[in-house]
Scaffold this motif. Structure first.
Motif, short mmCIF file in Angstrom:
data_model
loop_
_atom_site.label_atom_id
_atom_site.label_comp_id
_atom_site.label_asym_id
_atom_site.label_seq_id
_atom_site.Cartn_x
_atom_site.Cartn_y
_atom_site.Cartn_z
N LEU A 237 66.18 -31.72 -3.88
CA LEU A 237 65.64 -31.35 -5.10
C LEU A 237 66.63 -31.34 -6.38
N ALA A 238 67.70 -30.55 -6.08
CA ALA A 238 68.69 -30.41 -7.03
C ALA A 238 69.47 -31.81 -7.37
N ALA A 239 69.84 -32.58 -6.20
CA ALA A 239 70.17 -33.83 -6.65
C ALA A 239 69.30 -34.68 -7.56
N SER A 240 67.93 -34.59 -7.13
CA SER A 240 67.11 -35.54 -7.88
C SER A 240 67.13 -34.89 -9.63
N TYR A 241 66.94 -33.52 -9.66
CA TYR A 241 67.07 -32.89 -10.78
C TYR A 241 68.17 -33.28 -11.59
N ARG A 242 69.31 -33.00 -10.97
CA ARG A 242 70.56 -33.43 -11.71
C ARG A 242 70.68 -34.74 -12.19
N GLN A 243 70.35 -35.66 -11.51
CA GLN A 243 70.39 -37.25 -11.88
C GLN A 243 69.26 -37.40 -12.89
N ALA A 244 68.27 -36.82 -12.98
CA ALA A 244 67.09 -37.03 -13.95
C ALA A 244 67.80 -36.49 -15.46
N VAL A 245 68.49 -35.16 -15.36
CA VAL A 245 69.08 -34.68 -16.67
C VAL A 245 70.16 -35.66 -17.10
N VAL A 246 71.14 -36.01 -16.09
CA VAL A 246 72.24 -36.92 -16.46
C VAL A 246 71.87 -38.17 -16.94
#
Length: 337
Positions: A237-246
């Motif tokens: 979830l952290a990786a998916s969220y970080r990717q969405a923000v970036v």
């Protein structure tokens, strides 16, 4: 030109001596992170009190490490806006006292201009014009830097800043403050394709950001999973969220670069330390033949060296203040004091 600079806009009390806007003679930072971690975020009243306790010793240490007495510096600079007003007031009033006692010019500095100026230290050859993405806990801007003191905002967040969105989502995932740093670390071990998350745009404003819907989507996902007794992989979830923000940040930044014809792209602010953002921007700049400038990690967060760097160019432009200078919690980067 050697400038003694002070920074107290949030939860770091910092002092530095910078020469000619590019060379750091000393830089001292007293962090309050450990104390604010107890509350899950910055408590403004505590931050102000700690600034009162730390501002004298960090200033003395900065002067000592630079090998200078107060009377030997050429000016006193201070972050005067934007930030937590109580925290700012500590630095502003202390700087006013120093300037008055030492009979030195007082140079007010905008916090976001200072973040951009961190790149003048990291890359001494960098000169305007360039396009800058400023991303921090309280701000997300795309700024066209036409000159050291001439800046124009092309895009900004309509709600949460990127750093705030990282911190709030990290807190919902059970990570300690400061959440954005921990989320970045955890995300390195996750699958960024594990969750489909929104990547919001702002209709009619291609360079503006909106992160509140993305943050809410993650919080709702966690709440729904908890109600159903479903285990959520936090690294994924952290990786998916970080990717969405970036993805949102880089999409708008690239659009602005293409529209303006910019060839020099700059990152600034605390979130410019984000591992994926740095990696992605390096890839995009290689693909498009753009130059990329980023501060080293030690200059991404709040510090006084960046304040001293920007102060040099402010004084070159004749931007000084008197004893009527006051702290301002909000202020456009385009405005002068």
């Amino acid at each position: 030109m050697r400038i003694l600079a002070l920074e107290s806009s949030c939860d770091e009390t910092a002092a530095a001596v910078v020469e000619d806007g590019r060379r750091v003679l000393s830089s001292v930072v007293a962090s309050q992170v450990a104390e604010h971690r107890l509350y899950g975020g910055v408590v403004p009243e505590i931050a102000s009190r700690r600034h009162c306790e730390a501002v004298v010793p960090v200033t003395e240490q900065a002067l000592q490490e630079a090998g200078l007495a107060l009377g030997e510096v050429d000016g006193i600079a201070v972050t005067a806006a934007p930030g937590l007003v109580g925290a700012l007031l500590v630095g502003v009033n202390f700087a006013k006292g120093l300037a008055l006692a030492a009979r030195k010019p007082l140079i007010p500095v905008h916090h976001l201009r200072a973040h951009i100026a961190a790149n003048y230290i990291a890359s001494p050859g960098l000169e305007p014009p360039f396009l800058c993405l400023v991303v921090s806990g309280g701000h997300s801007h795309i700024i066209r830097v036409d000159g050291y003191t001439r800046l124009h905002v092309l895009g900004r967040t309509r709600d949460d800043a990127a750093g705030e969105a990282f911190d709030k989502a990290a807190r919902a995932m059970g990570m300690p403050y400061p959440g954005g740093i921990e989320l970045d670390r955890v995300a390195e071990g996750g699958d960024p394709e594990a969750f489909r998350l929104p990547k919001p745009t702002v209709d009619g404003s291609p360079y503006d950001f909106s992160f509140s819907g993305l943050k809410t989507a993650v919080i709702n996902l966690l709440h729904n999973a908890a109600q159903k007794g479903v285990q959520v992989s936090i690294p994924d979830l952290a990786a998916s969220y970080r990717q969405a923000v970036v993805d949102c940040l880089t999409r708008n930044f690239v659009h602005a670069a293409e529209a303006t014809g910019a060839r020099k792209l700059v990152l600034a602010g605390g979130v410019s330390a984000n591992t994926l953002l740095r990696r992605r921007m390096q890839e995009l700049c290689r693909q498009n033949g753009w130059q990329l400038f980023m501060p080293q990690l030690s200059l991404c967060g709040d510090n006084a060296a960046m304040v001293g760097a920007q102060a040099y160019f402010e004084q070159q432009a004749g931007h000084f203040a008197g004893m009527a200078l006051n702290a301002r919690p909000t202020m456009s980067i385009e405005a002068g004091f």
